[in-house]
Design a protein around this motif. Structure first.
Motif, PDB file in Angstrom:
ATOM      1  N   ASP A  22      97.402  65.134-121.003  1.00 51.93           N
ATOM      2  CA  ASP A  22      97.420  63.717-120.693  1.00 51.93           C
ATOM      3  C   ASP A  22      98.051  62.971-121.865  1.00 51.93           C
ATOM      4  OD1 ASP A  22      94.845  61.303-119.844  1.00 51.93           O
ATOM      5  OD2 ASP A  22      96.891  61.526-119.121  1.00 51.93           O
ATOM      6  N   ASP A  26      97.966  57.418-120.256  1.00 50.05           N
ATOM      7  CA  ASP A  26      97.882  57.941-118.898  1.00 50.05           C
ATOM      8  C   ASP A  26      96.473  57.811-118.329  1.00 50.05           C
ATOM      9  OD1 ASP A  26     100.533  58.504-119.070  1.00 50.05           O
ATOM     10  OD2 ASP A  26     100.307  60.683-119.114  1.00 50.05           O
ATOM     11  N   ALA A  27      95.455  57.841-119.194  1.00 48.95           N
ATOM     12  CA  ALA A  27      94.080  57.687-118.725  1.00 48.95           C
ATOM     13  C   ALA A  27      93.894  56.337-118.046  1.00 48.95           C
ATOM     14  CB  ALA A  27      93.101  57.850-119.877  1.00 48.95           C
ATOM     15  N   LEU A  30      95.122  56.788-114.544  1.00 47.15           N
ATOM     16  CA  LEU A  30      94.197  57.621-113.786  1.00 47.15           C
ATOM     17  C   LEU A  30      92.963  56.833-113.371  1.00 47.15           C
ATOM     18  CD1 LEU A  30      93.490  60.377-112.618  1.00 47.15           C
ATOM     19  CD2 LEU A  30      92.447  60.945-114.828  1.00 47.15           C
ATOM     20  N   GLY A  71      89.578  63.568-115.038  1.00 47.97           N
ATOM     21  CA  GLY A  71      90.826  64.156-114.552  1.00 47.97           C
ATOM     22  C   GLY A  71      90.670  65.376-113.672  1.00 47.97           C
ATOM     23  N   THR A  87      92.983  69.722-111.430  1.00 41.17           N
ATOM     24  CA  THR A  87      93.095  68.592-112.350  1.00 41.17           C
ATOM     25  C   THR A  87      94.177  67.643-111.843  1.00 41.17           C
ATOM     26  OG1 THR A  87      94.691  69.777-113.738  1.00 41.17           O
ATOM     27  CG2 THR A  87      92.352  69.934-114.352  1.00 41.17           C
ATOM     28  N   THR A  89      96.558  64.057-113.118  1.00 42.32           N
ATOM     29  CA  THR A  89      96.978  63.067-114.108  1.00 42.32           C
ATOM     30  C   THR A  89      97.846  62.033-113.402  1.00 42.32           C
ATOM     31  OG1 THR A  89      98.930  64.318-114.759  1.00 42.32           O
ATOM     32  CG2 THR A  89      96.916  64.685-116.051  1.00 42.32           C
TER      33      THR A  89
END
Length: 140
Positions: A22, A26-27, A30, A71, A87, A89
């Motif tokens: 990640d 990017d979190a 998400l 994730g 997973t 992302t």
């Protein structure tokens, strides 16, 4: 029709997955996906075989996906008792999914949100030449 659903599930698996690390920020992308979502229809357009064009309506849903903040995801196809896991992302424009045990992860775009409770994603599938599939998911 069952073959189409299986094909679509495989496409969605590849479409929504990423095995990479990640990246910073990017979190945040998400986070908008966290929760349980259902798609009750999937539309195919532009297919080389015109018989593949159209909308598949599913009751109560075609796919249900639960996405966690760490994730991971669990994807259940309508009528199936065994969910796919892996997973996930997201970046500003791309969602990437990596099914557990798979090494060939692929990214797909575009996706878009309509408010906080609806998102759509458009993807292709090599088994359906020319087709552009669009699935709309609603937060449960």
């Amino acid at each position: 029709m069952k073959q189409f659903l299986i094909l679509l599930l495989l496409s969605a698996s590849i479409t929504l997955v990423n095995c990479g690390d990640d990246k910073d920020g990017d979190a945040d992308f998400l986070a908008q996906f966290v929760g349980t979502w259902q798609s009750s229809n999937i539309t195919a357009a532009g297919c080389n075989d015109p018989e593949e064009n159209g909308t598949l309506n599913c009751d109560p849903f075609c796919f249900e996906i639960t996405i966690t903040a760490n994730g991971t995801y669990s994807l259940l196809e309508s009528g199936s008792q065994s969910p796919e896991t892996g997973t996930i992302t997201a970046t500003e424009t791309t969602v990437t999914i990596c099914e557990t045990g798979e090494t060939n992860c692929d990214s797909q775009d575009p996706y878009s949100f309509s408010g906080e409770n609806t998102f759509s994603i458009t993807f292709t599938d090599e088994d359906s030449p020319g087709c552009q599939f669009t699935a709309v998911f609603n937060r449960q």
